[in-house]
Design a protein around this motif. Sequence first.
Motif, PDB file in Angstrom:
ATOM      1  N   THR A 149       0.438  -1.225  -0.141  1.00  0.00           N
ATOM      2  CA  THR A 149       0.088   0.235   0.248  1.00  0.00           C
ATOM      3  C   THR A 149       0.580   1.146   0.013  1.00  0.00           C
ATOM      4  O   THR A 149       0.616   2.277  -0.569  1.00  0.00           O
ATOM      5  CB  THR A 149      -0.942  -0.024   1.069  1.00  0.00           C
ATOM      6  OG1 THR A 149      -1.478  -0.887   1.569  1.00  0.00           O
ATOM      7  CG2 THR A 149      -1.794   0.993   0.987  1.00  0.00           C
ATOM      8  N   ASN A 197       0.337   4.404  -1.676  1.00  0.00           N
ATOM      9  CA  ASN A 197       0.048   5.986  -1.321  1.00  0.00           C
ATOM     10  C   ASN A 197       0.685   7.455  -2.108  1.00  0.00           C
ATOM     11  O   ASN A 197       0.025   8.386  -2.020  1.00  0.00           O
ATOM     12  CB  ASN A 197      -0.735   5.821  -0.564  1.00  0.00           C
ATOM     13  CG  ASN A 197      -1.495   5.653   0.517  1.00  0.00           C
ATOM     14  OD1 ASN A 197      -2.121   5.408  -0.421  1.00  0.00           O
ATOM     15  ND2 ASN A 197      -1.588   4.320   1.077  1.00  0.00           N
ATOM     16  N   LYS A 212      -1.364   8.289   5.706  1.00  0.00           N
ATOM     17  CA  LYS A 212      -2.709   7.743   4.806  1.00  0.00           C
ATOM     18  C   LYS A 212      -2.585   5.895   4.768  1.00  0.00           C
ATOM     19  O   LYS A 212      -3.385   5.169   5.173  1.00  0.00           O
ATOM     20  CB  LYS A 212      -2.478   8.078   3.466  1.00  0.00           C
ATOM     21  CG  LYS A 212      -3.389   7.467   2.802  1.00  0.00           C
ATOM     22  CD  LYS A 212      -5.127   7.905   3.046  1.00  0.00           C
ATOM     23  CE  LYS A 212      -5.922   7.339   1.818  1.00  0.00           C
ATOM     24  NZ  LYS A 212      -7.511   8.227   3.062  1.00  0.00           N
ATOM     25  N   THR A 213      -1.413   5.072   5.179  1.00  0.00           N
ATOM     26  CA  THR A 213      -0.746   4.077   5.614  1.00  0.00           C
ATOM     27  C   THR A 213      -1.718   3.252   6.228  1.00  0.00           C
ATOM     28  O   THR A 213      -2.869   2.873   6.257  1.00  0.00           O
ATOM     29  CB  THR A 213       0.140   3.828   4.721  1.00  0.00           C
ATOM     30  OG1 THR A 213       0.001   4.435   3.045  1.00  0.00           O
ATOM     31  CG2 THR A 213       0.362   2.444   5.085  1.00  0.00           C
ATOM     32  N   ASP A 214      -1.156   4.223   7.078  1.00  0.00           N
ATOM     33  CA  ASP A 214      -1.530   3.854   8.656  1.00  0.00           C
ATOM     34  C   ASP A 214      -3.218   3.834   8.839  1.00  0.00           C
ATOM     35  O   ASP A 214      -4.193   3.050   9.367  1.00  0.00           O
ATOM     36  CB  ASP A 214      -1.048   4.497  10.248  1.00  0.00           C
ATOM     37  CG  ASP A 214      -1.329   4.396  11.267  1.00  0.00           C
ATOM     38  OD1 ASP A 214      -0.709   3.273  11.481  1.00  0.00           O
ATOM     39  OD2 ASP A 214      -1.526   5.418  12.226  1.00  0.00           O
ATOM     40  N   GLU A 215      -4.317   4.525   8.602  1.00  0.00           N
ATOM     41  CA  GLU A 215      -4.932   5.192   8.340  1.00  0.00           C
ATOM     42  C   GLU A 215      -5.873   4.419   8.035  1.00  0.00           C
ATOM     43  O   GLU A 215      -7.027   3.702   8.465  1.00  0.00           O
ATOM     44  CB  GLU A 215      -5.363   6.546   7.510  1.00  0.00           C
ATOM     45  CG  GLU A 215      -6.980   6.885   7.885  1.00  0.00           C
ATOM     46  CD  GLU A 215      -7.431   7.945   6.669  1.00  0.00           C
ATOM     47  OE1 GLU A 215      -8.097   8.398   5.959  1.00  0.00           O
ATOM     48  OE2 GLU A 215      -6.967   9.256   6.873  1.00  0.00           O
ATOM     49  N   GLU A 216      -5.594   3.924   6.501  1.00  0.00           N
ATOM     50  CA  GLU A 216      -5.958   2.609   5.996  1.00  0.00           C
ATOM     51  C   GLU A 216      -5.790   1.145   6.706  1.00  0.00           C
ATOM     52  O   GLU A 216      -7.182   0.628   6.503  1.00  0.00           O
ATOM     53  CB  GLU A 216      -5.585   2.272   5.025  1.00  0.00           C
ATOM     54  CG  GLU A 216      -6.083   4.093   3.615  1.00  0.00           C
ATOM     55  CD  GLU A 216      -5.338   3.931   2.087  1.00  0.00           C
ATOM     56  OE1 GLU A 216      -5.432   4.038   1.559  1.00  0.00           O
ATOM     57  OE2 GLU A 216      -3.969   2.510   2.342  1.00  0.00           O
ATOM     58  N   PHE A 217      -4.664   1.440   7.860  1.00  0.00           N
ATOM     59  CA  PHE A 217      -5.073  -0.464   8.052  1.00  0.00           C
ATOM     60  C   PHE A 217      -5.513   0.098   9.456  1.00  0.00           C
ATOM     61  O   PHE A 217      -6.011  -1.647   9.251  1.00  0.00           O
ATOM     62  CB  PHE A 217      -3.521  -0.009   8.658  1.00  0.00           C
ATOM     63  CG  PHE A 217      -3.105  -1.810   8.747  1.00  0.00           C
ATOM     64  CD1 PHE A 217      -2.676  -3.062   7.934  1.00  0.00           C
ATOM     65  CD2 PHE A 217      -2.943  -1.296  11.044  1.00  0.00           C
ATOM     66  CE1 PHE A 217      -2.839  -4.430   8.960  1.00  0.00           C
ATOM     67  CE2 PHE A 217      -2.648  -3.427  10.923  1.00  0.00           C
ATOM     68  CZ  PHE A 217      -2.729  -4.514  10.397  1.00  0.00           C
ATOM     69  N   SER A 257      -8.111   1.122   9.390  1.00  0.00           N
ATOM     70  CA  SER A 257      -9.299   1.092   8.925  1.00  0.00           C
ATOM     71  C   SER A 257     -10.147  -0.950   8.960  1.00  0.00           C
ATOM     72  O   SER A 257     -11.249  -0.992   9.011  1.00  0.00           O
ATOM     73  CB  SER A 257      -9.448   1.658   7.793  1.00  0.00           C
ATOM     74  OG  SER A 257      -9.863   3.245   7.986  1.00  0.00           O
ATOM     75  N   LEU A 258      -8.986  -0.829   8.494  1.00  0.00           N
ATOM     76  CA  LEU A 258      -8.796  -2.623   8.549  1.00  0.00           C
ATOM     77  C   LEU A 258      -9.009  -3.634   9.829  1.00  0.00           C
ATOM     78  O   LEU A 258      -9.976  -4.304   9.757  1.00  0.00           O
ATOM     79  CB  LEU A 258      -7.580  -3.169   7.457  1.00  0.00           C
ATOM     80  CG  LEU A 258      -7.810  -4.443   6.701  1.00  0.00           C
ATOM     81  CD1 LEU A 258      -8.348  -4.762   5.628  1.00  0.00           C
ATOM     82  CD2 LEU A 258      -6.720  -4.923   6.402  1.00  0.00           C
ATOM     83  N   GLN A 297     -12.905  -2.920  10.749  1.00  0.00           N
ATOM     84  CA  GLN A 297     -13.742  -3.692  10.238  1.00  0.00           C
ATOM     85  C   GLN A 297     -13.228  -5.157   9.905  1.00  0.00           C
ATOM     86  O   GLN A 297     -15.087  -6.013  10.362  1.00  0.00           O
ATOM     87  CB  GLN A 297     -13.495  -3.765   7.895  1.00  0.00           C
ATOM     88  CG  GLN A 297     -13.756  -2.766   7.496  1.00  0.00           C
ATOM     89  CD  GLN A 297     -12.730  -2.931   6.557  1.00  0.00           C
ATOM     90  OE1 GLN A 297     -12.607  -3.925   5.665  1.00  0.00           O
ATOM     91  NE2 GLN A 297     -12.470  -1.871   5.653  1.00  0.00           N
TER      92      GLN A 297
END
Length: 378
Positions: A95, A99, A121-126, A128-129, A132
């Motif tokens: 990722t 990014n 952004k990469t940290d934010e996306e992880f 979020s995962l 989930q």
Amino acid sequence: MVKPCWKPSVEGDGGAGRGGDTRGRVDGLMWYKDLGVHVNGEFSMAIIQANNLMEDQSQLESGPLSSLESGPYGTFVGVYDGHGGPETSCFVNKTLFSNLKKFATEHQEISADVIKKAFLKTDEEFLSLVKQQWFEKPQLASVGSCCLVGVICNGLLYIANAGDSRVVLGRAEKASRGVTAIQLSVEHNANNESVRDELRSLHPQDSQIVLLKHKVWRVKGIIQVSKSIGDAYLKRAEFNQAPLLAKFRLPESISKPILSAEPSIFIHRLTSKDQFLIFGSDGLWEHLSNQEAVDIVNSQPRNGIARRLIKAALRVAAKKREMRYSDLKKIDRGVRRHFHDDISVVVVFLDLYSMNRSSSHIPTLSIRGGGMPASPKR
């Protein structure tokens, strides 16, 4: 779902035929790419596995650093040292570069701000995962990764670090006719007094923000690094509760993030004295000093140099345990972790001629070491 990464890979036309391998090779628990070509010279990569599941990941991307035909062009190097499992380092390997290209396209350049935004952004996306999969896989909240990145673009070297991996520059010195080791990265490990001081200043109400346990300083008595991607349980209160395992849960609620994903960034204008860069996860530097590593690279052939650095570190690790290197090699993954960590090494040679050539002659290459299948070009 986050799936374990499984297979090193190479894409593109750079480096084919160099060192006789286009996809890298495997020798027992070691993966290596002995020699390849990037925009700014040559490179060598290797990884040795010690954990039951490989937690280290690495990558080198050469060519376009954005989606714009006008550039920028250059070389991107990443070393990702995972902890608690392989999921975060695998995610970063998939990722982070995408990014960075996205933000470089928006800003039409490479800059410290672009790199910082890519980390966050990469940290934010992880995270979020993690949200989930919270009820299905809560332990994902306790997995994280150190993240060391180098970007070479337009004669500038950008170093960004979150965690305790390290990059060392080998610089030629006319006076001594040798090559001097210069550490370029700042390490975020609670064993460093400056890191403990910073944490105490950021959390003045928390007398237990850093604790000495078994002669090792740890953040909240749990983790050594103060910066990372992932480690959601030390960033958001919602991930520091059941069903997360009790050993990761703090007695008090988190009012603000304890760990940060914001990297320390250093910018250096490259000169003709700058010969090569050694990127390594902390498993390398646990056994070799900066100067020892630089001396090995300076005195031996480029082809296979990353592999030789790992072998030098393993010989020291074996000697510390009063055993032979040949016996250490026979120990399988998992048990091997008692003797050394996973170790990732990327050696990047710097060629000023290559840096000055036109973009039309730039080889495009994407190589991932440590078990990451290549993703489609974006």
